[in-house]
Every structure is written in C-alpha cells, then in structure tokens.
Design a protein around this motif. Structure first.
Motif, PDB file in Angstrom:
ATOM      1  N   VAL A  81       0.835  -1.202   0.000  1.00  0.00           N
ATOM      2  CA  VAL A  81       0.000   0.000   0.000  1.00  0.00           C
ATOM      3  C   VAL A  81       0.873   1.256   0.000  1.00  0.00           C
ATOM      4  N   ASP A  82       0.233   2.365  -0.296  1.00  0.00           N
ATOM      5  CA  ASP A  82       0.881   3.680  -0.183  1.00  0.00           C
ATOM      6  C   ASP A  82       0.678   4.149   1.253  1.00  0.00           C
TER       7      ASP A  82
ATOM      8  N   ASP B  97       2.385   5.918   3.426  1.00  0.00           N
ATOM      9  CA  ASP B  97       2.634   7.292   3.863  1.00  0.00           C
ATOM     10  C   ASP B  97       1.955   8.307   2.950  1.00  0.00           C
ATOM     11  N   ARG B  98       1.099   7.824   2.065  1.00  0.00           N
ATOM     12  CA  ARG B  98       0.236   8.643   1.203  1.00  0.00           C
ATOM     13  C   ARG B  98       1.021   9.657   0.363  1.00  0.00           C
ATOM     14  N   ASP B  99       2.175   9.193  -0.164  1.00  0.00           N
ATOM     15  CA  ASP B  99       2.981  10.070  -1.011  1.00  0.00           C
ATOM     16  C   ASP B  99       2.898   9.687  -2.489  1.00  0.00           C
ATOM     17  N   GLY B 100       2.016   8.758  -2.819  1.00  0.00           N
ATOM     18  CA  GLY B 100       1.849   8.338  -4.209  1.00  0.00           C
ATOM     19  C   GLY B 100       2.741   7.186  -4.618  1.00  0.00           C
ATOM     20  N   VAL B 101       3.537   6.643  -3.682  1.00  0.00           N
ATOM     21  CA  VAL B 101       4.447   5.544  -3.986  1.00  0.00           C
ATOM     22  C   VAL B 101       4.093   4.327  -3.131  1.00  0.00           C
ATOM     23  N   VAL B 102       3.871   3.191  -3.788  1.00  0.00           N
ATOM     24  CA  VAL B 102       3.592   1.956  -3.062  1.00  0.00           C
ATOM     25  C   VAL B 102       4.921   1.305  -2.702  1.00  0.00           C
ATOM     26  N   GLU B 103       5.129   1.082  -1.398  1.00  0.00           N
ATOM     27  CA  GLU B 103       6.386   0.504  -0.919  1.00  0.00           C
ATOM     28  C   GLU B 103       6.105  -0.798  -0.184  1.00  0.00           C
ATOM     29  N   LYS B 104       6.925  -1.779  -0.409  1.00  0.00           N
ATOM     30  CA  LYS B 104       6.709  -3.100   0.187  1.00  0.00           C
ATOM     31  C   LYS B 104       6.930  -3.109   1.699  1.00  0.00           C
ATOM     32  N   ASN B 105       7.946  -2.433   2.189  1.00  0.00           N
ATOM     33  CA  ASN B 105       8.305  -2.526   3.612  1.00  0.00           C
ATOM     34  C   ASN B 105       8.206  -1.184   4.335  1.00  0.00           C
ATOM     35  N   ASN B 106       7.198  -0.409   4.052  1.00  0.00           N
ATOM     36  CA  ASN B 106       7.031   0.874   4.719  1.00  0.00           C
ATOM     37  C   ASN B 106       6.714   0.643   6.192  1.00  0.00           C
ATOM     38  N   PRO B 107       7.419   1.309   7.123  1.00  0.00           N
ATOM     39  CA  PRO B 107       7.179   1.088   8.556  1.00  0.00           C
ATOM     40  C   PRO B 107       5.774   1.507   9.000  1.00  0.00           C
ATOM     41  N   ASN B 108       5.083   2.356   8.217  1.00  0.00           N
ATOM     42  CA  ASN B 108       3.736   2.794   8.575  1.00  0.00           C
ATOM     43  C   ASN B 108       2.650   1.841   8.077  1.00  0.00           C
ATOM     44  N   LYS B 109       3.037   0.747   7.488  1.00  0.00           N
ATOM     45  CA  LYS B 109       2.078  -0.202   6.919  1.00  0.00           C
ATOM     46  C   LYS B 109       1.195  -0.842   7.993  1.00  0.00           C
ATOM     47  N   ALA B 110       1.694  -0.997   9.198  1.00  0.00           N
ATOM     48  CA  ALA B 110       0.971  -1.703  10.256  1.00  0.00           C
ATOM     49  C   ALA B 110       0.149  -0.784  11.157  1.00  0.00           C
ATOM     50  N   SER B 111       0.133   0.521  10.873  1.00  0.00           N
ATOM     51  CA  SER B 111      -0.618   1.435  11.730  1.00  0.00           C
ATOM     52  C   SER B 111      -1.332   2.472  10.876  1.00  0.00           C
ATOM     53  N   TRP B 112      -2.190   3.253  11.519  1.00  0.00           N
ATOM     54  CA  TRP B 112      -2.963   4.255  10.800  1.00  0.00           C
ATOM     55  C   TRP B 112      -3.133   5.481  11.683  1.00  0.00           C
ATOM     56  N   THR B 113      -2.932   6.669  11.113  1.00  0.00           N
ATOM     57  CA  THR B 113      -3.129   7.926  11.826  1.00  0.00           C
ATOM     58  C   THR B 113      -3.973   8.848  10.958  1.00  0.00           C
TER      59      THR B 113
END
Length: 129
Positions: free
Chosen positions: A91-92, A94-110
């Motif tokens: 998923v994207d 960090d909402r910057d338009g780039v889908v990253e496989k291992n983004n640290p924010n993938k497991a949480s939501w703010t």
C-alpha cells in the motif's frame, strides 16, 4: 499411494521446504535431507509439506518420498517439485503516491493530513441475489 509391499517410508526435501509427518494424530517434525529417519506406513499417516519462503525460480524445491519393504529394502520413490509464491498486500502507507513493500507505517494508521496508513474502501453491498 504407497507401492505394494511397502511397510515404511522416508522423506528427503530441499532447504526451502518444511515437512511434518503426522502419525496417529501426533505431529513430528520432518527429517533433514540426510537424516535417514523412517516411519511406518499406518492408515491415517499424513505427510504435510509447505514452503518456508518464496521461490527464486519455478520448481526450485523438491520433496522425495522413498518406500521400503520389510527388512529395509528400497522399493520405489515418489517426488514432487514445488514452487513457492510470495503474496503481499502493498500500500501507499505514507500517502505520497508511492507503493512501498516494507514501509514502517504499513501496520498502523493515523488520521489527518499528516497521517499515515492505507485508506481502504470496501464494497460490502450485495450485487447478486
């Protein structure tokens, strides 16, 4: 599926495969490829195997089952080649338009403009009766 006259079996497998032999409802961890462990062919014995990681190429892992007669004489072998497929929901985050496989924010939501985490819209309506 064992050949006629077989009373026991042994299992060899490549490193990327996990093997479990279930005898009479009790799971035992499968052998290493060179261990030589054998199990009796009892009704209800189950051989389970799974991949521990995604494959790097098609058919790069293998499980071989050897069947033995009374006295330990080899009768036949059966084998299967395996290809492990990796699946990931990316998923994207960090909402910057780039889908990253291992983004640290993938497991949480703010919430909010400085927030992070995927926004998921689900269609839960019944389209077919």
């Amino acid at each position: 599926a064992a050949p006629a006259g077989a009373v026991s079996f042994g299992v060899k497998h490549t490193e990327g495969v996990n093997v479990e032999v279930v005898c009479r409802g009790q799971a035992e961890v499968g052998p290493a490829p060179s261990s030589g462990t054998r199990w009796l062919l009892d009704e209800g014995t189950v051989l389970r195997f799974s991949m521990s990681r995604a494959s790097t190429e098609v058919n790069d892992n293998k499980v071989t089952v050897s069947f033995y007669a009374e006295g330990g004489q080899p009768i036949n072998q059966a084998g299967v080649f395996l290809t492990g497929i990796g699946i990931s929901l990316d998923v994207d985050a960090d909402r910057d338009g780039v889908v990253e496989k291992n983004n640290p924010n993938k497991a949480s939501w703010t919430w909010g403009p400085e927030g992070h985490g995927a926004i998921l819209l689900v269609s839960c309506d019944k389209e077919n009766p």
